[in-house]
Design an enzyme around this catalytic site. Structure first.
Site, PDB file in Angstrom:
ATOM      1  N   HIS A  81      27.341  40.008  41.831  1.00 43.29           N
ATOM      2  CA  HIS A  81      27.487  38.771  41.059  1.00 43.29           C
ATOM      3  C   HIS A  81      27.071  37.556  41.873  1.00 43.29           C
ATOM      4  CE1 HIS A  81      30.377  40.209  37.678  1.00 43.29           C
ATOM      5  NE2 HIS A  81      29.450  41.095  37.963  1.00 43.29           N
ATOM      6  N   TYR A 126      36.857  33.124  33.809  1.00 40.10           N
ATOM      7  CA  TYR A 126      38.212  32.607  34.054  1.00 40.10           C
ATOM      8  C   TYR A 126      38.519  31.597  32.955  1.00 40.10           C
ATOM      9  CZ  TYR A 126      37.752  34.471  38.858  1.00 40.10           C
ATOM     10  OH  TYR A 126      37.594  35.287  39.953  1.00 40.10           O
ATOM     11  N   PRO A 155      47.111  37.776  43.014  1.00 45.48           N
ATOM     12  CA  PRO A 155      45.774  38.352  42.795  1.00 45.48           C
ATOM     13  C   PRO A 155      44.716  37.358  42.326  1.00 45.48           C
ATOM     14  CG  PRO A 155      47.251  38.937  40.987  1.00 45.48           C
ATOM     15  CD  PRO A 155      48.088  38.238  42.020  1.00 45.48           C
ATOM     16  N   TYR A 201      35.721  31.268  47.981  1.00 45.91           N
ATOM     17  CA  TYR A 201      35.715  32.346  46.990  1.00 45.91           C
ATOM     18  C   TYR A 201      34.922  33.557  47.489  1.00 45.91           C
ATOM     19  CZ  TYR A 201      35.220  34.560  42.372  1.00 45.91           C
ATOM     20  OH  TYR A 201      35.257  35.434  41.313  1.00 45.91           O
ATOM     21  N   LYS A 205      41.813  38.205  46.972  1.00 44.68           N
ATOM     22  CA  LYS A 205      41.659  38.188  48.430  1.00 44.68           C
ATOM     23  C   LYS A 205      42.334  39.363  49.132  1.00 44.68           C
ATOM     24  CE  LYS A 205      39.124  34.621  48.940  1.00 44.68           C
ATOM     25  NZ  LYS A 205      37.717  34.996  49.017  1.00 44.68           N
TER      26      LYS A 205
HETATM   27  C1  PHB Z   1      39.612  41.925  39.327  1.00 38.93           C
HETATM   28  O1  PHB Z   1      38.563  42.330  38.806  1.00 38.93           O
HETATM   29  O2  PHB Z   1      40.582  42.674  39.503  1.00 38.93           O
HETATM   30  C2  PHB Z   1      39.688  40.491  39.744  1.00 38.93           C
HETATM   31  C3  PHB Z   1      38.528  39.749  39.825  1.00 38.93           C
HETATM   32  C4  PHB Z   1      38.588  38.420  40.195  1.00 38.93           C
HETATM   33  C5  PHB Z   1      39.812  37.822  40.474  1.00 38.93           C
HETATM   34  C6  PHB Z   1      40.973  38.574  40.416  1.00 38.93           C
HETATM   35  C7  PHB Z   1      40.914  39.915  40.040  1.00 38.93           C
HETATM   36  O3  PHB Z   1      39.843  36.511  40.813  1.00 38.93           O
END
Ligand code: PHB
Ligand code: APR
Length: 410
Positions: free
Chosen positions: A75, A203, A295, A387, A299
């Site tokens: 990504h 998000y 989560p 990030y 990280k």
């Molecule tokens: C996930 O795919 O589990 C995931 C991806 C991005 C995040 C948190 C969890 O910020």
């Protein structure tokens, strides 16, 4: 009692313990991994799935990335929805780094196969694991393997046994300082057998709470909803989960979402935990055993890989040159990275979630912060560096180099 001997006894066959065992073996250092669960259980456990580029590079350098390179989804940005509009954060354009979506359980499967192929010793379904004499130069681990009492003598013990493990408990309370924060909400996560409705992660900040659309493969979606802590799963039949996701992702009315069979579901509490130092005598903790983060920023797995990289390097220097300085500095190096990860996880958590007791003023401040993120290149770049994990490489010169496979970029 059966007696065994190894150089490093590793408790826990999650990503931390397995990766450590593999990296040590590459340097000719022998280890025994002890896991309380069955192989099937650890291979099927659905957890994180976002690998930073530095983590991917570490796996690649260690010869662990054949399937990851074939199947992982690379990504270069993510989508952010708030206040009725959609924005893109192009983190690769801003930092030069990518992320990769690859399920943690797939990484665990790859690691177990690699240890197996190399004749590594990984014992599953081990009971009664008890580290002993960790403050001496002859630490041992007692356990029960296939019904037999076993004692393993080692030079070092690596506590890679996760947040609920035993290793941290063997450290006397006065020898460490712990830090903890619990958030007043949780994540309901589902894995669904349905092609993702989005190419990049999405998000969504919504007045009913946060939602995240992620994925594990072109055929498997991973979605999350902010819910109350200890939310009973029984209150969330499939149709309610999909309806709530549609509402929170909607830009204008209801969002069309690909729906499919839900393969697994769970509620994850949002908690932070840290301890200082991460070592005691000949016991070294790594990954979730030493620290956990909510989560939100994905990280946990990447910090675990960073710990293991530093520990493997320190043990290598100890065995090759007899130098203890890197082992002595293990906590200092890891904690700098860990606190950076804690801080960013807290920032992302407060940026994305609705807090139960917040007032209208707090909501407006969050919207202003979000708007800044998508209109200021400086703000977006600083965020993106955290990030993708680039920020971690700049922490402290040589120590930083041990934390990531890639050199700092500026
Ligand atoms: C996930 O795919 O589990 C995931 C991806 C991005 C995040 C948190 C969890 O910020
Ligand atoms: N004896 C032996 N094994 C144990 C014991 C014990 N007493 N207690 C726990 N374990 C095992 C668990 O069953 C688990 O397989 O230790 C392992 C720890 O693995 P994880 O919890 O996955 O922790 P870690 O390897 O540090 O992985 C990092 O990053 O994304 C996050 O939480 C996510 O698990 C992930 C973590």
């Amino acid at each position: 009692m059966r007696r065994l001997r190894t150089q490093v006894a590793i408790v826990g066959a999650g990503p931390s313990g397995l990766l450590l065992s593999h990296l040590l073996a590459l340097r000719g250092i022998d280890s025994i991994v002890l896991e309380q669960r069955s192989r099937d259980y650890v291979e099927q456990r659905v957890r994180a799935g976002l690998l930073e580029q530095g983590t991917v590079d570490l796996l690649r350098e260690a010869g662990l990335a054949d399937r990851l390179d074939r199947e992982g989804l690379v990504h270069e940005g993510f989508e952010l929805r708030f206040d009725g509009s959609q924005h893109r954060l192009p983190f690769t354009e801003l930092t030069g780094w990518t992320t990769c979506m690859y399920g943690q359980q797939e990484m665990v499967k790859d690691l177990i196969r690699a240890r197996e192929a190399a004749g590594g010793q990984v014992h599953f379904s081990v009971d009664d694991v008890a580290p002993r004499d960790v403050a001496t130069t002859c630490p041992r681990v007692r356990c029960t393997i296939a019904g037999d009492a076993v004692e393993i003598a080692a030079d070092f013990i690596a506590g890679c046994d996760g947040f609920h493990g035993v290793c941290r408990q063997t450290i006397p309370a006065g020898a460490v300082t712990t830090y903890e924060h619990v958030y007043p909400f949780a994540w309901l996560g589902i894995l669904a057998a349905v092609p993702p409705s989005t190419v990049e992660l999405l998000y969504a900040v919504h007045e009913r709470g946060f939602a995240l659309h992620s994925m594990r493969s072109p055929a498997i979606s991973r979605l999350y909803l902010q819910v109350a802590p200890a939310e009973p799963l029984a209150d969330w039949p499939d149709h309610r989960i999909w309806a709530e996701l549609r509402t929170r992702f909607a830009l204008d009315g209801e969002e069309a979402l690909n729906e499919g069979p839900i393969l697994s579901r769970s509620v994850t509490e949002m908690r932070s935990f840290a301890m200082e130092p991460m070592q005691y005598g000949r016991l070294f903790l790594a990954g979730d055993a030493a620290h956990i983060v909510p989560p939100s920023a994905a990280k946990g797995l990447n910090l675990a890989a960073a710990d293991v990289r530093v520990l493997a390097a320190a043990l290598t220097v100890w065995y090759a040159e007899g130098r203890p300085d890197l082992l002595e500095g293990y906590s200092r190096v890891c904690l700098a990275a860990m606190w950076q990860g804690q801080e960013f996880s807290a920032v992302m958590t407060s940026l994305l979630h609705r807090f139960p007791d917040e007032d209208r003023y707090a909501v407006k401040l969050r919207q202003a912060r979000l708007r800044d993120l998508v209109t200021s290149r400086a703000a977006a770049t600083a965020f993106a560096e955290q990030y993708v994990g680039l920020a971690r490489t700049r922490l402290t010169g040589a120590a930083g180099a041990a934390l990531s496979a890639r050199p700092a970029q500026r």
